[in-house]
Design a protein around this motif. Sequence first.
Motif, mmCIF file in Angstrom:
data_model
loop_
_atom_site.group_PDB
_atom_site.id
_atom_site.type_symbol
_atom_site.label_atom_id
_atom_site.label_comp_id
_atom_site.label_asym_id
_atom_site.label_seq_id
_atom_site.Cartn_x
_atom_site.Cartn_y
_atom_site.Cartn_z
ATOM 1 N N SER A 221 -4.390 3.246 1.369
ATOM 2 C CA SER A 221 -4.716 4.055 0.204
ATOM 3 C C SER A 221 -4.942 5.525 0.578
ATOM 4 C CB SER A 221 -5.955 3.502 -0.494
ATOM 5 O OG SER A 221 -7.078 3.606 0.354
ATOM 6 N N GLU A 222 -5.167 5.792 1.860
ATOM 7 C CA GLU A 222 -5.406 7.157 2.307
ATOM 8 C C GLU A 222 -4.132 7.903 2.695
ATOM 9 O OE1 GLU A 222 -8.197 6.998 5.467
ATOM 10 O OE2 GLU A 222 -9.714 5.989 4.264
ATOM 11 N N ILE A 223 -3.004 7.209 2.750
ATOM 12 C CA ILE A 223 -1.743 7.829 3.141
ATOM 13 C C ILE A 223 -1.229 8.710 2.013
ATOM 14 C CG2 ILE A 223 0.675 7.368 3.705
ATOM 15 C CD1 ILE A 223 -0.232 4.841 5.097
ATOM 16 N N ASN A 224 -0.772 9.890 2.361
ATOM 17 C CA ASN A 224 -0.197 10.812 1.385
ATOM 18 C C ASN A 224 1.275 10.447 1.190
ATOM 19 O OD1 ASN A 224 0.535 12.876 -0.252
ATOM 20 N ND2 ASN A 224 -0.100 14.514 1.134
ATOM 21 N N TRP A 225 1.568 9.634 0.190
ATOM 22 C CA TRP A 225 2.923 9.128 -0.031
ATOM 23 C C TRP A 225 3.874 10.215 -0.499
ATOM 24 C CZ3 TRP A 225 4.371 4.924 2.197
ATOM 25 C CH2 TRP A 225 3.427 3.959 2.493
ATOM 26 N N ALA A 226 3.374 11.322 -1.003
ATOM 27 C CA ALA A 226 4.243 12.422 -1.413
ATOM 28 C C ALA A 226 4.927 13.062 -0.202
ATOM 29 C CB ALA A 226 3.436 13.471 -2.167
ATOM 30 N N VAL A 227 4.335 12.923 0.967
ATOM 31 C CA VAL A 227 4.925 13.455 2.194
ATOM 32 C C VAL A 227 5.781 12.395 2.876
ATOM 33 C CG1 VAL A 227 4.400 14.371 4.487
ATOM 34 C CG2 VAL A 227 3.040 15.083 2.507
ATOM 35 N N ILE A 228 5.324 11.167 2.895
ATOM 36 C CA ILE A 228 5.992 10.087 3.617
ATOM 37 C C ILE A 228 7.255 9.598 2.906
ATOM 38 C CG2 ILE A 228 5.690 7.738 4.516
ATOM 39 C CD1 ILE A 228 4.088 9.835 6.017
#
Length: 66
Positions: free
Chosen positions: A5-12
């Motif tokens: 939940s802490e991963i920035n999916w907009a970057v990944i």
Amino acid sequence: MNLLSEINWAVIAPILIIQFILFIVALVDVIRIERTNGPKWMWVLIILFINIIGPIVYFIFGRRQQ
């Protein structure tokens, strides 16, 4: 599960999409092209197992210039 939940999916997400597109295009190209610099099986393994760098290396060094 808190880590996901802490991963920035907009970057990944764009990186994953670019990697997938490079992977598919490189595999299709190595299958369709008649001759490569080196054996085709070697380039397929490089594309499969060396994530983002493998397809880029194939397009730079693996394609035979005609």
